[in-house]
Design a protein around this motif. Sequence first.
Motif, PDB file in Angstrom:
ATOM      1  N   LEU B  15       0.842  -1.202   0.000  1.00 21.89           N
ATOM      2  CA  LEU B  15       0.000   0.000   0.000  1.00 21.89           C
ATOM      3  C   LEU B  15       0.875   1.250   0.000  1.00 21.89           C
ATOM      4  CD1 LEU B  15      -2.832  -0.925   2.554  1.00 21.89           C
ATOM      5  CD2 LEU B  15      -2.957  -0.888   0.061  1.00 21.89           C
ATOM      6  N   TYR B  19       1.051   4.220  -2.752  1.00 25.89           N
ATOM      7  CA  TYR B  19       0.941   5.610  -2.301  1.00 25.89           C
ATOM      8  C   TYR B  19       2.095   6.437  -2.860  1.00 25.89           C
ATOM      9  CZ  TYR B  19       0.742   9.531   1.039  1.00 25.89           C
ATOM     10  OH  TYR B  19       0.683  10.775   1.626  1.00 25.89           O
ATOM     11  N   ILE B  58      -7.552  -1.480  -2.741  1.00 25.01           N
ATOM     12  CA  ILE B  58      -7.151  -0.871  -4.009  1.00 25.01           C
ATOM     13  C   ILE B  58      -8.184  -1.200  -5.089  1.00 25.01           C
ATOM     14  CG2 ILE B  58      -4.682  -1.061  -3.515  1.00 25.01           C
ATOM     15  CD1 ILE B  58      -4.580  -3.461  -5.400  1.00 25.01           C
ATOM     16  N   LEU B  68      -5.173   3.290  -5.093  1.00 20.48           N
ATOM     17  CA  LEU B  68      -5.689   3.144  -3.735  1.00 20.48           C
ATOM     18  C   LEU B  68      -7.154   3.545  -3.664  1.00 20.48           C
ATOM     19  CD1 LEU B  68      -2.712   4.756  -1.801  1.00 20.48           C
ATOM     20  CD2 LEU B  68      -3.303   2.322  -1.829  1.00 20.48           C
ATOM     21  N   GLY B  72      -7.861   2.269   1.445  1.00 18.66           N
ATOM     22  CA  GLY B  72      -6.452   1.941   1.281  1.00 18.66           C
ATOM     23  C   GLY B  72      -5.569   3.156   1.452  1.00 18.66           C
ATOM     24  N   CYS B  73      -6.052   4.272   0.962  1.00 15.41           N
ATOM     25  CA  CYS B  73      -5.262   5.505   1.043  1.00 15.41           C
ATOM     26  C   CYS B  73      -5.083   5.934   2.493  1.00 15.41           C
ATOM     27  CB  CYS B  73      -5.939   6.607   0.240  1.00 15.41           C
ATOM     28  SG  CYS B  73      -4.937   8.089   0.093  1.00 15.41           S
TER      29      CYS B  73
END
Lengths: 242, 242
Positions: B15, B19, B58, B68, B72-73
């Motif tokens: 992740l 990002y 995602i 994302l 997820g972000c």
Amino acid sequence: MSQKYELSSSEEEYLEAIYTTQEGKARVATTRELAACLGVRDASVTEMLKKLSEKGLINYTPYRGAMLTEAGCKIATKVKRKHRLLERFLVDICGIDTHESHKQACEIEHVISDKAIDTLSAQLGHPSTCPGGSAIPESDSEDETDVSRLSEVKEGSYTIRFLTSAEPETISRLCSLGLIPGLTVRVQRTSSKGPLVIETKDTQIALGRDVAESLLVSPEAMETEGRRRRRRRGAPSAATPG
Amino acid sequence: MSQKYELSSSEEEYLEAIYTTQEGKARVATTRELAACLGVRDASVTEMLKKLSEKGLINYTPYRGAMLTEAGCKIATKVKRKHRLLERFLVDICGIDTHESHKQACEIEHVISDKAIDTLSAQLGHPSTCPGGSAIPESDSEDETDVSRLSEVKEGSYTIRFLTSAEPETISRLCSLGLIPGLTVRVQRTSSKGPLVIETKDTQIALGRDVAESLLVSPEAMETEGRRRRRRRGAPSAATPG
DNA sequence: CGTTATATTTAGGCTAACCTAATATATAAA
DNA sequence: TTTATATATTAGGTTAGCCTAAATATAACG
Ligand SMILES: [Mn+2]
Ligand SMILES: [Mn+2]
Ligand SMILES: [Mn+2]
Ligand SMILES: [Mn+2]
């Protein structure tokens, strides 16, 4: 001689557990004890004991138990030292509760470097016990850092190393004053009672004794190697973009 | 809604990598980019992308790339924040070099708690960039810092935190009035012009606006939950002997 | 000393996270 | 559009570290 194996977290964990059961009385650690201590099944312990034995880190006699060799003890001691210092840090500085701090320390201990932990120890004033009261083993590498509480120093110039306080507001306050690690301050007067007057680049500030207690400082540094390197950082490294 | 999955270090790592490749321009991250960034083979990335997609972290379109989701972000941002703050800590405080600090931060980030990292951030004076210059994301949990100048507050009770002034005499004056850190005062009237009237335990004092400016105060503290808990800690826990 | 209870090891499986090699898709060039 | 190249996925394999269940060694007891 000195194994330059890179040990896995798990291997270190087992060594640490053996160290713990041996602490003080130097008897062998049994499979069951270790399993209980580590929260795994007996069979898993046996497996690992064989591996550690092959690596020369323990003396293992099947059906009898295991004992750290010199080499294994050295590693275990290092890990335990990291564990306990990290607990101190997490409890005293971060205000984490003891259960959580144990869990976190027991993970970080496997990845933090010797150098980082020695600095941390200095930051904390080289504590001799962990929050639970167990002794923190000494570092094998000599590292004299002269850290004391701002409330206890005499007149002169000091560099702020760390803010220690479990109280978020105390830290916030210090931050809002710009009293953060790295800053150099001059202590002006130190009557044994009343506020402490310190001078920063452009301001004078009076600090309560209690607050001054949570500021760890070291004497205005002569140019140390570490510090010089630190000051020189800056150029964003393309290689490690964070 | 908010996933209470416990993610593995590896999942977090992916992740974080997504990002990073998205940072700024919000384009999709390709398999190859991620593989390069993470130092693994393409096939491994594909595997993980499927898993993360199933967990809703995602949006993944085979042969196209990944992006994302909101969820997820949020996680990736948290991890990145931890990474960069840890780098600051390891570089600034521990004097670790940038390469090593990156490596260590990238491990610790997966085990250190939100609470611990927020405290660390405060210790460091809430830095806004990592040693490499990249921005450190904000914490989502609000952390009240409530310090203001006496000259700017409205009526009510306040505790004096510090005396700040470039003028030594101002500090002396304030001290001689008994206005030292720790004292609680009531602000009585706050006309926008003219002196400020404050009340201490037994006296009323009129302060010039300029003088009031050098007094940093925070609202009379109520008993917060965090503070109460923290004060109560202490009893060494037999359960976690370190 | 034999029998029972406890502790330990062995055998055989499982899973996450990697890998290599083979295959499929997408893109660029001819 | 066809072909060549780059990129991505699938299939199948490996390893560490765990597990359960079965087998074995040691210790305790009458
Ligand atoms: Mn551990
Ligand atoms: Mn530990
Ligand atoms: Mn990482
Ligand atoms: Mn990272």
